[in-house]
Design a protein around this motif. Structure first.
Motif, mmCIF file in Angstrom:
data_model
loop_
_atom_site.group_PDB
_atom_site.id
_atom_site.type_symbol
_atom_site.label_atom_id
_atom_site.label_comp_id
_atom_site.label_asym_id
_atom_site.label_seq_id
_atom_site.Cartn_x
_atom_site.Cartn_y
_atom_site.Cartn_z
ATOM 1 N N PRO A 25 -4.716 25.585 -23.247
ATOM 2 C CA PRO A 25 -6.033 25.568 -22.602
ATOM 3 C C PRO A 25 -5.939 25.611 -21.088
ATOM 4 O O PRO A 25 -5.046 25.013 -20.478
ATOM 5 N N ASP A 33 -4.681 29.801 -20.386
ATOM 6 C CA ASP A 33 -5.070 31.062 -21.018
ATOM 7 C C ASP A 33 -6.049 31.846 -20.154
ATOM 8 O O ASP A 33 -5.908 33.053 -19.959
ATOM 9 N N VAL A 34 -7.053 31.156 -19.603
ATOM 10 C CA VAL A 34 -8.045 31.857 -18.777
ATOM 11 C C VAL A 34 -7.450 32.255 -17.425
ATOM 12 O O VAL A 34 -7.844 33.264 -16.830
ATOM 13 N N GLU A 56 -17.505 30.031 -26.798
ATOM 14 C CA GLU A 56 -16.786 29.791 -28.051
ATOM 15 C C GLU A 56 -16.738 28.302 -28.381
ATOM 16 O O GLU A 56 -16.851 27.910 -29.545
ATOM 17 N N TYR A 66 -8.520 24.193 -27.495
ATOM 18 C CA TYR A 66 -9.736 23.569 -26.967
ATOM 19 C C TYR A 66 -10.394 22.698 -28.033
ATOM 20 O O TYR A 66 -10.259 22.952 -29.229
ATOM 21 N N THR A 80 -15.315 23.184 -19.232
ATOM 22 C CA THR A 80 -15.364 24.646 -19.072
ATOM 23 C C THR A 80 -16.603 25.064 -18.287
ATOM 24 O O THR A 80 -16.556 26.024 -17.515
ATOM 25 N N ARG A 94 -6.755 27.810 -30.107
ATOM 26 C CA ARG A 94 -6.795 28.057 -28.667
ATOM 27 C C ARG A 94 -6.478 26.807 -27.849
ATOM 28 O O ARG A 94 -6.329 26.881 -26.634
ATOM 29 N N LYS A 128 -16.643 33.084 -21.378
ATOM 30 C CA LYS A 128 -16.401 33.430 -22.780
ATOM 31 C C LYS A 128 -15.891 32.228 -23.555
ATOM 32 O O LYS A 128 -16.347 31.946 -24.670
ATOM 33 N N ARG A 129 -14.941 31.491 -22.974
ATOM 34 C CA ARG A 129 -14.381 30.333 -23.666
ATOM 35 C C ARG A 129 -15.435 29.240 -23.849
ATOM 36 O O ARG A 129 -15.483 28.565 -24.880
ATOM 37 N N LYS A 155 -2.036 32.078 -24.812
ATOM 38 C CA LYS A 155 -3.458 31.946 -25.141
ATOM 39 C C LYS A 155 -3.753 30.671 -25.905
ATOM 40 O O LYS A 155 -4.917 30.321 -26.110
#
Length: 476
Positions: A315, A318-319, A364, A381, A389, A379, A360-361, A312
């Motif tokens: 970058p 994680d997604v 954030e 990022y 993103t 994370r 979601k990212r 996670k």
């Protein structure tokens, strides 16, 4: 004649245990397990060789930010009231380490007394405290059975459970100036820790049952229900492991710092035991249902733990892992329903959930920009990643719609499972509207939650979901 309050015995507060909602040695062990597991064995061997506690050795190897640990509000309010009335307050640090004192605590104290590492704990405490407070002092701390400074104190202020406080009061035979009860976790704390509302994500397991209409067979549907329960139990266990692994980062987050573990509402050992027990039970149920399902759920567990520990923080990877976990839920349903593995269906799931994870990212990253942050450092990022993103997230959303339509043309219509398959065209239309709404709200910074969780309490999303469900029912 009564003496002024300022002449009351000075308070000697056991630091950090007395002012934290969590236990210091639990925090040390957790940090070692998730950050430096190799240090545990080395610390154990060194402790045996030097005849010191494992905790003391391990604390020197683990970088723990004591200043970020959650503070006990009732104790701080009481100490503040004593300080306001002119009473002297000292911290006694018997850890043998130089620990940062939180600013809120530091503002109340007159000084910090550290144990002499060159002397045994009892001798160090006795010599220092008797020299500093010849007229006596009031000990403030948790009941520790054979603690050195609680026995040296003229009076005591104790923290602990009701049984611990009663036992300590009888054992010490001293005036108890005040007591602070450990309230213990509430059922709301447990619900927030286990997150059963997130089990709704596991409903994806039933999609193959609907598409293949195998829900008409009671035995097959029962297997699906048991599989759903097993996956939910394991998911709750992995949520706990994730919270344990990310505890320090959660404590600096504007909303996550109120979570049960980050706030200290639930003890770390109890949470860890709950996670291990739940995961073991879930694996046992899964293995009893199907060997293939058992392997899939084991892969889910390994990938989830890998995500919590390391993935996670990378970058984009994680997604991708999040999307893969959702696709795994789909394959679990396929294995239990006996449906055919569809490349188009699995690819749709990967693209769709990759878009949701990026949504979601993206939210954030935008939120980090608003608080003048350098980004989501934990994370991987940066604030400057927002255009990336946004671009990848919307692109994968469109790709998922295209793949869904190909799936309908190639597999949905020709196989003759549906009485009126034309109604299925409503589904991609509704989905396109919903995806557009999600990305619009995220980009406007009007959605600060997981998109799937948001949809479950968003009236327009629920209405669109009902339309898609009605279209599917009419097609069947």
């Amino acid at each position: 004649m009564n003496r002024p309050f300022s002449y009351a015995l000075p308070l000697v507060v056991n630091f950090p245990q007395a002012v934290m909602t969590t236990r210091w040695h639990h925090e040390i062990l957790r940090e070692a397990v998730f950050r430096r597991p190799h240090a545990i064995l080395a610390s154990f061997l060194m402790a045996i060789r030097n005849r010191v506690s494992v905790q003391a050795v391990l604390a020197r190897k683990v970088a723990l930010d004591v200043g970020a640990l959650p503070l006990r509000r009732d104790m701080l309010e009481w100490l503040s009231s004593q300080h306001a009335r002119g009473r002297e307050i000292f911290l006694y640090n018997d850890t043998g380490l130089e620990l940062a004192v939180p600013d809120e605590v530091n503002a109340l104290v007159s000084g910090v007394i550290s144990a002499d590492a060159a002397q045994p704990p009892r001798e160090s405490a006795s010599s220092q405290l008797q020299n500093l407070f010849p007229a006596g002092f009031t000990y403030v701390g948790r009941t520790a059975g054979s603690s050195t400074i609680e026995e040296l104190g003229t009076k005591v202020v104790l923290l602990g459970s009701r049984a611990e406080l009663d036992s300590a009061s009888r054992r010490l035979g001293k005036e108890v100036e005040a007591e602070f009860l450990d309230s213990g976790p509430t059922w709301r704390d447990w619900l927030r820790l286990l997150r059963p509302h997130h089990w709704t994500k596991n409903l994806l397991l039933f999609v193959p049952f609907l598409l293949e209409q195998s829900w008409r067979t009671p035995g097959v549907l029962l297997n699906g229900l048991l599989g759903f329960i097993a996956l939910g139990i394991i998911a709750s266990g992995t949520y706990i492991l994730n919270d344990l692994a990310d505890l320090q980062a959660d404590r600096t987050h504007w909303s996550k710092r109120t979570r049960p573990l980050a706030s200290g509402a639930i003890p770390l050992p109890l949470a860890a035991l709950t996670a291990v027990t739940g995961i073991a039970l879930g694996l046992l149920i899964a293995a009893s249902l199907s060997t293939v399902f058992g392997w899939f759920i084991l892969a889910y567990l390994v990938l989830t733990v890998g995500y919590s520990l390391r993935l996670k923080r990378i970058p984009l990877l994680d997604v991708a892992v999040i999307a893969a976990l959702f696709a795994l839920r789909l394959t679990m349903g396929i294995s239990l329903s006996g449906a055919r593995y569809s490349e188009w269906l699995l690819t749709f799931a990967l693209m769709f959930f990759l878009s949701m994870a990026l949504a979601k990212r993206h939210g954030e990253v935008l939120g980090a920009a608003n608080v003048a942050s350098h980004g989501l450092g934990h994370r991987g990022y940066a604030v400057s990643d927002a255009p990336l993103t946004l671009a990848i997230g919307t692109a994968t959303a469109v790709a998922s719609l295209v793949i869904m339509m190909i799936y309908l043309v190639e597999e949905g219509f020709p196989q003759g499972r549906y009485a009126v398959p034309e109604w299925l065209w409503v589904v991609p239309v509704v989905l396109s509207i919903w995806l557009g709404r999600i990305w619009l709200l995220v980009h406007r910074e009007q959605m600060h939650d997981d998109p799937i969780a948001f949809a479950l309490r968003d009236p327009p999303s629920l209405m669109l979901g009902a339309m898609a469900g009605l279209a599917f029912a009419l097609a069947v």
